[in-house]
Design an enzyme around this catalytic site. Structure first.
Site, mmCIF file in Angstrom:
data_model
loop_
_atom_site.group_PDB
_atom_site.id
_atom_site.type_symbol
_atom_site.label_atom_id
_atom_site.label_comp_id
_atom_site.label_asym_id
_atom_site.label_seq_id
_atom_site.Cartn_x
_atom_site.Cartn_y
_atom_site.Cartn_z
ATOM 1 N N SER A 1 0.694 -1.128 0.182
ATOM 2 C CA SER A 1 0.047 0.012 0.030
ATOM 3 C C SER A 1 0.865 1.130 0.040
ATOM 4 C CB SER A 1 -0.867 -0.001 1.233
ATOM 5 O OG SER A 1 -1.500 1.113 1.185
ATOM 6 N N HIS B 1 -1.197 -1.199 -4.232
ATOM 7 C CA HIS B 1 -2.550 -0.998 -3.442
ATOM 8 C C HIS B 1 -2.601 0.582 -3.315
ATOM 9 C CE1 HIS B 1 -6.181 -2.076 -1.140
ATOM 10 N NE2 HIS B 1 -5.373 -0.981 -0.150
ATOM 11 N N ASP C 1 -4.821 3.454 -1.875
ATOM 12 C CA ASP C 1 -6.097 3.803 -1.127
ATOM 13 C C ASP C 1 -6.365 5.185 -1.310
ATOM 14 O OD1 ASP C 1 -6.116 1.699 0.867
ATOM 15 O OD2 ASP C 1 -3.881 2.250 1.478
ATOM 16 N N MET D 1 -9.359 7.982 -0.462
ATOM 17 C CA MET D 1 -10.020 8.381 0.721
ATOM 18 C C MET D 1 -10.510 9.585 0.236
ATOM 19 S SD MET D 1 -7.741 6.885 3.988
ATOM 20 C CE MET D 1 -6.893 5.421 4.150
ATOM 21 N N HIS E 1 -8.320 0.794 -3.884
ATOM 22 C CA HIS E 1 -9.475 0.544 -2.982
ATOM 23 C C HIS E 1 -9.980 1.869 -2.560
ATOM 24 C CE1 HIS E 1 -9.436 -0.313 1.836
ATOM 25 N NE2 HIS E 1 -10.779 -0.543 1.218
ATOM 26 N N MET F 1 -12.172 3.990 -0.547
ATOM 27 C CA MET F 1 -12.848 4.323 0.705
ATOM 28 C C MET F 1 -13.515 5.565 0.380
ATOM 29 S SD MET F 1 -9.748 3.080 3.042
ATOM 30 C CE MET F 1 -8.687 3.003 1.603
ATOM 31 N N MET G 1 -11.409 -6.246 5.535
ATOM 32 C CA MET G 1 -10.667 -5.264 6.306
ATOM 33 C C MET G 1 -10.246 -5.938 7.489
ATOM 34 S SD MET G 1 -10.252 -2.549 4.189
ATOM 35 C CE MET G 1 -9.379 -1.811 5.727
ATOM 36 N N ASP H 1 -6.557 -6.532 4.411
ATOM 37 C CA ASP H 1 -5.877 -5.241 4.470
ATOM 38 C C ASP H 1 -6.048 -4.670 5.930
ATOM 39 O OD1 ASP H 1 -5.114 -2.690 3.864
ATOM 40 O OD2 ASP H 1 -6.910 -2.113 2.669
HETATM 41 C C1 DX5 Z 1 -6.161 1.590 5.667
HETATM 42 C C2 DX5 Z 1 -5.917 1.092 4.222
HETATM 43 C C3 DX5 Z 1 -4.820 0.263 4.324
HETATM 44 C C4 DX5 Z 1 -3.408 0.709 4.756
HETATM 45 C C5 DX5 Z 1 -2.633 -0.404 5.436
HETATM 46 O O1 DX5 Z 1 -7.662 1.834 5.703
HETATM 47 O O2 DX5 Z 1 -7.224 0.574 3.431
HETATM 48 O O3 DX5 Z 1 -4.433 -0.106 2.801
HETATM 49 O O4 DX5 Z 1 -2.701 1.212 3.844
HETATM 50 O O5 DX5 Z 1 -1.882 0.067 5.992
HETATM 51 P P1 DX5 Z 1 -1.050 -0.891 7.178
HETATM 52 O O6 DX5 Z 1 -0.419 -2.100 6.511
HETATM 53 O O7 DX5 Z 1 0.095 -0.179 7.614
HETATM 54 O O8 DX5 Z 1 -1.947 -1.365 8.185
HETATM 55 ZN ZN ZN Z 2 -6.714 -0.265 1.530
#
Ligand code: DX5
Ligand code: ZN
Length: 223
Positions: free
Chosen positions: A8, A32, A34, A36, A65, A67, A136, A174
């Protein structure tokens, strides 16, 4: 299905994303990303323009991903931008079947994500509409959180649902995935592992990916 690792970039240096992508290539199966929106989760990261640029700069396929609120409206554009995989959150979508189908129609793999407190059973009949189920293992929003062991029974349940249906859908986890936790998730039946801080917090990110992969492969009951 072989074990896959998806580092990620949430834990990477956002000012040097192309270099950070190169740092895990070719060890990583996916990158990956993220996304948001500061509404679905209380954090703001990046969106479509950066995904479009990263897609050109990175050789590793993008595992986006989302969110975000209203993924029905926004997710197709990520597939159009060339993401290899686009995952939406079940509880954010009003029309998950339509959106998953649209993602596939646009040439990406379609993923559905469930938060730690959301049960998997209500989504069993949607398995045929997706290419990946994301469970998750932290509450979404931030990297560096502690892996939630309470999700392990749900990973086992999801694996059972997939096996019963002889499904080839990937089971991704994740959040909090590290050398300390990945074996538990693999043993429970996950086969795609997102890791942010465990990869980008390491001196050698590509080496960290290799270590995670071999730990997961040894612990996995999957062939
Ligand atoms: C959290 C994200 C993850 C995050 C994971 O909301 O969806 O992808 O980057 O980070 P680590 O591996 O540090 O928990
Ligand atoms: Zn993620």
């Amino acid at each position: 299905m072989a074990i896959q690792i998806s580092p990620s970039i949430l834990s990477a240096d956002f000012a040097h994303l192309a270099d950070e992508a190169a740092a895990v290539s070719p060890s990583a199966d996916w990158l990956h990303v993220d996304v948001m929106d500061n509404h679905f989760v209380p954090n703001l990261t990046l969106g479509l323009p950066i995904v479009e640029s990263l897609r050109k700069a990175a050789t590793t396929p993008l595992d986006c991903h989302l969110m975000i609120e209203d993924p029905d409206r926004w997710a197709p554009a990520y597939a159009e931008a060339g993401a290899g995989s686009v995952t939406i959150h079940a509880k954010a979508a009003n029309a998950p079947v339509r959106t998953l189908r649209e993602i596939r129609r646009l040439g990406a793999r379609a993923g559905l994500a469930l938060n730690p407190a959301e049960p998997v059973e209500p989504y069993a009949d949607l398995i045929g509409e997706m290419d990946m189920l994301l469970l998750m293992t932290v509450e979404p929003g931030f990297g560096g959180q502690k892996f939630l062991d309470m999700v392990l029974p749900k990973i086992r349940k999801a694996r059972e649902i997939l096996d019963t249906r002889q499904s080839s859908v990937w089971l991704q986890v994740d959040g909090g995935v590290s050398a300390e936790t990945i074996e538990r998730a693999a043993e429970a039946g996950a086969d795609v592992f997102v890791a942010g801080s465990a990869v980008y917090g390491a001196q050698d990110p590509a080496g960290a990916v290799d270590t995670l992969r071999s730990l997961a492969a040894k612990a996995s009951p999957l062939a």
